[in-house]
Design a protein around this motif. Structure first.
Motif, PDB file in Angstrom:
ATOM      1  N   LEU A  61       0.655  -1.242   0.055  1.00  0.00           N
ATOM      2  CA  LEU A  61       0.154  -0.006  -0.089  1.00  0.00           C
ATOM      3  C   LEU A  61       0.820   1.340  -0.071  1.00  0.00           C
ATOM      4  CD1 LEU A  61      -3.097   0.888   0.154  1.00  0.00           C
ATOM      5  CD2 LEU A  61      -2.858   1.028   2.850  1.00  0.00           C
ATOM      6  N   ASN A  62       2.137   1.100   0.589  1.00  0.00           N
ATOM      7  CA  ASN A  62       3.241   2.149   0.730  1.00  0.00           C
ATOM      8  C   ASN A  62       4.087   2.088  -0.457  1.00  0.00           C
ATOM      9  OD1 ASN A  62       2.304   4.120   3.200  1.00  0.00           O
ATOM     10  ND2 ASN A  62       1.918   1.864   3.753  1.00  0.00           N
ATOM     11  N   GLN A  63       3.960   1.334  -1.520  1.00  0.00           N
ATOM     12  CA  GLN A  63       5.116   1.173  -2.487  1.00  0.00           C
ATOM     13  C   GLN A  63       6.276   0.769  -1.926  1.00  0.00           C
ATOM     14  OE1 GLN A  63       2.681   4.002  -3.011  1.00  0.00           O
ATOM     15  NE2 GLN A  63       1.489   2.518  -3.967  1.00  0.00           N
ATOM     16  N   LEU A  64       6.406   0.068  -0.576  1.00  0.00           N
ATOM     17  CA  LEU A  64       7.529  -0.342  -0.165  1.00  0.00           C
ATOM     18  C   LEU A  64       7.958  -1.909  -0.491  1.00  0.00           C
ATOM     19  CD1 LEU A  64       7.086   1.265   3.389  1.00  0.00           C
ATOM     20  CD2 LEU A  64       8.802   2.101   1.460  1.00  0.00           C
ATOM     21  N   ASN A  65       8.333  -2.185  -1.544  1.00  0.00           N
ATOM     22  CA  ASN A  65       8.477  -3.433  -1.977  1.00  0.00           C
ATOM     23  C   ASN A  65      10.065  -3.848  -2.356  1.00  0.00           C
ATOM     24  OD1 ASN A  65       5.576  -3.907  -2.395  1.00  0.00           O
ATOM     25  ND2 ASN A  65       5.847  -2.431  -4.375  1.00  0.00           N
ATOM     26  N   GLY A  66      10.349  -5.015  -2.216  1.00  0.00           N
ATOM     27  CA  GLY A  66      11.604  -5.418  -2.591  1.00  0.00           C
ATOM     28  C   GLY A  66      12.139  -6.584  -1.786  1.00  0.00           C
ATOM     29  N   GLU A  67      13.193  -7.291  -2.410  1.00  0.00           N
ATOM     30  CA  GLU A  67      13.735  -8.555  -1.802  1.00  0.00           C
ATOM     31  C   GLU A  67      14.276  -8.200  -0.288  1.00  0.00           C
ATOM     32  OE1 GLU A  67      16.250 -10.154  -4.579  1.00  0.00           O
ATOM     33  OE2 GLU A  67      14.650 -10.791  -6.086  1.00  0.00           O
ATOM     34  N   GLN A  68      14.595  -7.179   0.028  1.00  0.00           N
ATOM     35  CA  GLN A  68      14.922  -6.634   1.284  1.00  0.00           C
ATOM     36  C   GLN A  68      14.201  -6.775   2.632  1.00  0.00           C
ATOM     37  OE1 GLN A  68      14.405  -4.644  -1.010  1.00  0.00           O
ATOM     38  NE2 GLN A  68      14.091  -2.552  -0.256  1.00  0.00           N
ATOM     39  N   HIS A  69      12.783  -7.036   2.097  1.00  0.00           N
ATOM     40  CA  HIS A  69      11.908  -6.823   3.181  1.00  0.00           C
ATOM     41  C   HIS A  69      11.244  -8.617   3.163  1.00  0.00           C
ATOM     42  CE1 HIS A  69      11.966  -2.782   3.196  1.00  0.00           C
ATOM     43  NE2 HIS A  69      11.391  -2.586   1.652  1.00  0.00           N
ATOM     44  N   HIS A  70      11.457  -9.038   4.509  1.00  0.00           N
ATOM     45  CA  HIS A  70      11.549 -10.623   4.714  1.00  0.00           C
ATOM     46  C   HIS A  70      10.236 -10.651   5.766  1.00  0.00           C
ATOM     47  CE1 HIS A  70      15.207 -10.951   2.730  1.00  0.00           C
ATOM     48  NE2 HIS A  70      15.768 -10.162   3.827  1.00  0.00           N
TER      49      HIS A  70
END
Length: 734
Positions: free
Chosen positions: A613-622
């Motif tokens: 929802l906050n466009q905080l995507n990426g492989e660094q988020h587990h």
């Protein structure tokens, strides 16, 4: 420790497993199932709970003596020797005796009851010269005697009369369904779960409305005994009136909260007298604005099917020839019922009761279960059918929410007279909103607390979530009369929409109770009616109806902001991460990586939705599903390190997915030590708990550098409640 008693709860054929489940849900553990009854040991309050909350029980008995009864004289002497003066007064009191025997020398029930009555009366007459009289309808004391193999069990009947009598049936029809049988069928049909998911319910042959009323009471968490004005303990000398008053008040609170989440419920009958009877009974149950009943034949239901949700339960007691209908003509009725479901309501389940299971084959539906129940003296089977066409969750219509028109009708039906204290409450609420609204706009907040038990008599927490209001009632102080607290709750629920100028269907009431295990995280309903709110420029999904909590702990707003300020370039760990709001803040603060650990797949998925929802995507988020205590041990062995950790554990948990019981007060020292081992040399741990009586064992944590930051993490809208949480900043000592 409160005094312990032995109790016996009876139920009809086929209902004992359901009764056992009910007792378990009521917290009754020491139980044993026997033929026709369940025995348990507990406090008097436990028996009261069964009388109030059991939907399938018939009677609650309290055995007081076991006697030899080989002869009438032996029975008479044994009963006369009992201290009846401890249970009833001699003057101006009434009694009744129920007597049954099995393979015993005393075979005649009326004669046995007469001997028991004579023994009691003679004891009083000899002691006082006075005697109680007999009242077979609603006596002050009902005595139950059961003789088996010449051994008599003498019991006080705490139910007084059969518990299937709820107090709402003012009109009958031919062959009415007993209330406990209707409830049992609904429980076996999984109606409690389906209602939470927003399924509708229809009874096209509703008769006097029993299925509809029982279904509504289950869906709205209404105690089946709440409207009864008589129980067997009502005039019993050992009756604990304060305990009963407290239980009734709690049931009324739950009723107030539950009425707001009733799903669509419709009934019909082709007999105008039956429709009138159903409407009268529904009105007596206080559900007139929530259940619609129309004069309608079975073949007319397709015309209204387009207005119904795609999923629901059709339940009915069709005629089966024993008392109503001609048996040789009934197959057409069953065939029509199957056609309506198959053609017009393909996503609906069906449950019906019949004395001839062969008739069920004419529906053409796929049966997945059958359960034997007795409908009065008639042995019957309940047939359960699958939906002809499974419906995907995306096709479900969540029609359980009230329309504005329905909402106003309910409000009108439940209006109470506003007191002077009520006006004071309304004025305080208005004053708080004016004071906080400007601050909230400045800080980009669409959700904040506007009232927190400011007035002791109105002990609520009221939170705004955009255009919705979330109300939670605190447990009333012991000195407050329970009934008065309920009246205050009703008054507040009428005033809140008026003050905020919102429809009452946008006000959600939660009744908070002591939670066992993971109940605080369990689904309360399942309407999936979540919506977006804003906080400090970030966005979050909240759900006001489905869980005890909403998905966003408002009191941690400033704590989350602190995490954002400290997160830049650090690996962030969120233990017991819930819906990941802290993770969103850390990621927005440019954390190098984030790791969110929780046992719940539901909340981990929610956390990922918040990140997206906050466009905080990426492989660094587990996102890791695990028991946090076990995960900590593994991470320590792997020598994982984090520069910033947020730790907000539950106060208590005995989840089936955890070994043993976790208690934050008892276990926080070992938990903090394990967590601090994962910190980098310059890392920081933010630890918080909302346990009000929590004491940090500073002496046992001398190897850590601990700073109390509670006051600096209390947001402006929580200034009145400085015990909403405690918070510490913890570092490894140099």
């Amino acid at each position: 420790m409160a005094k312990q008693y032995k109790f016996t709860v009876t139920a009809a054929r086929g209902m004992l497993p359901l009764l056992a489940d009910e007792l378990k849900q009521l917290g009754i553990k020491n139980s044993k199932q026997e033929a026709g009854n369940i025995r348990f040991t507990g406090e008097l309050e436990d028996a009261y709970k069964v009388c109030l909350w059991s939907r399938v029980a018939i009677r609650v008995l309290m055995p007081i003596a076991h006697l030899n009864a080989e002869t009438p004289e032996q029975l008479y002497d044994g009963v006369k020797a009992l201290a009846w003066e401890e249970h009833i007064n001699a003057e101006d009191s009434t009694l009744a005796v129920d007597f049954n025997s099995f393979r015993s020398k005393i075979k005649h029930s009326q004669y046995g009851a007469q001997k028991v009555k004579d023994a009691i009366v003679d004891r009083f007459r000899e002691q006082t010269g006075l005697r109680p009289s007999v009242d077979l309808f609603q006596p002050d004391l009902r005595i139950n005697v059961y003789v088996k193999h010449n051994q008599a069990i003498v019991s006080i009947d705490l139910s007084g009369e059969s518990l299937h009598k709820r107090g709402y049936r003012t009109h009958n029809t031919a062959a009415p369904l007993k209330e406990n049988l209707a409830a049992a069928i609904l429980l076996k049909a999984e109606w409690p779960r389906l209602a939470k998911q927003g399924w509708a319910l229809v009874d096209p042959m509703c008769g006097s409305g029993t299925f509809l009323i029982e279904a509504a009471m289950i869906a709205a968490d209404i105690a089946p005994g709440i409207a009864r004005d008589y129980f067997g303990f009502s005039f019993w000398k050992q009756h604990d009136r304060e305990c009963w008053k407290r239980l009734k008040a709690d049931a009324e609170r739950r009723r107030q909260a539950g009425l707001a989440r009733l799903p669509v419920m419709l009934g019909g009958d082709n007999d105008s007298k039956a429709v009138l009877a159903a409407r009268e009974n529904i009105a007596e149950a206080g559900l007139a604005e929530r259940i619609q009943v129309h004069e309608r034949s079975l073949l007319d239901w397709p015309s209204v099917s387009r207005d119904l949700p795609n999923v629901g339960l059709m339940v009915c007691n069709p005629p089966y020839g024993e008392r109503i209908g001609q048996r040789d003509e009934l197959h057409h009725l069953y065939e029509s019922l199957g056609n309506v479901i198959h053609e017009f309501l393909p996503g609906w389940r069906t449950a019906l009761i019949t004395d001839n299971a062969q008739l069920g084959k004419f529906t053409g539906l796929t049966m997945f279960d059958t359960v034997p129940f007795d409908n009065g003296p008639i042995p019957c089977d309940v047939l359960f059918y699958r939906a002809p066409k499974p419906v995907r969750s995306t096709e479900m219509l969540h029609a359980s929410s009230l329309t504005d028109e329905d909402s106003e009708a309910v409000a009108d039906a439940t209006k109470v007279t506003i007191t002077e204290q009520g006006r004071m409450f309304a004025n305080r609420l208005m004053k708080n909103i004016k004071h906080l609204a400007k601050w909230a706009r400045k800080n980009e907040l669409s959700c904040y607390r506007v009232y927190d038990a400011d007035l002791p008599d109105y002990a609520f927490a009221i939170d705004l979530y955009g255009e919705y209001v979330h109300v939670q009632e605190y447990a009333p102080p012991k000195q407050i009369d329970p009934q008065k607290a309920v009246e205050r709750l009703k008054e507040a629920m009428q005033l809140i929409p008026e003050v905020l100028d919102l429809p009452s269907n946008q006000v959600v009431l939660k009744v908070r109770q002591k939670q066992r295990g993971t109940q605080q995280y369990e689904v309360q309903s399942s309407h999936n009616q979540r919506f977006e709110v804003a906080e400090n420029g970030l966005k979050f999904w909240v759900n006001l109806t489905d869980y005890l909590d909403t998905g966003l702990f408002l009191d941690h707003r400033d704590t989350r902001q602190l995490l954002l300020q400290k997160a830049a370039g650090k690996d962030f760990l969120n233990l017991f991460s819930y819906t990941g709001s802290a993770t969103v803040y850390a990621a927005a603060g440019q954390a190098k990586s984030t790791t969110s650990v929780d046992m719940s797949n539901t909340y981990l998925a929610w956390a990922q939705d918040n990140m997206r929802l906050n466009q905080l995507n990426g492989e660094q988020h587990h996102f890791v599903r695990a028991n946090c205590l076990e995960w900590l041990q593994a991470a320590q062995q792997e020598q994982q390190r984090f520069g910033l950790i947020f730790l907000d554990p539950p106060t208590f948990s005995n989840s089936s997915r955890m070994e043993g019981v976790f208690d934050i007060q008892r276990d926080h020292v070992s938990l903090l030590k394990m967590t601090s081992h994962l910190l980098t040399d310059d890392g920081c741990l933010i630890f918080s708990t909302n346990r009000r009586d929590f004491k940090l064992a500073v002496d046992e944590l001398s190897d850590l550098d601990i700073s109390d930051i509670t006051q600096s993490t209390l947001p402006k809208d929580f200034e009145r409640n400085n015990k909403i949480h405690y918070c510490w900043m913890i570092r490894r000592a140099a």
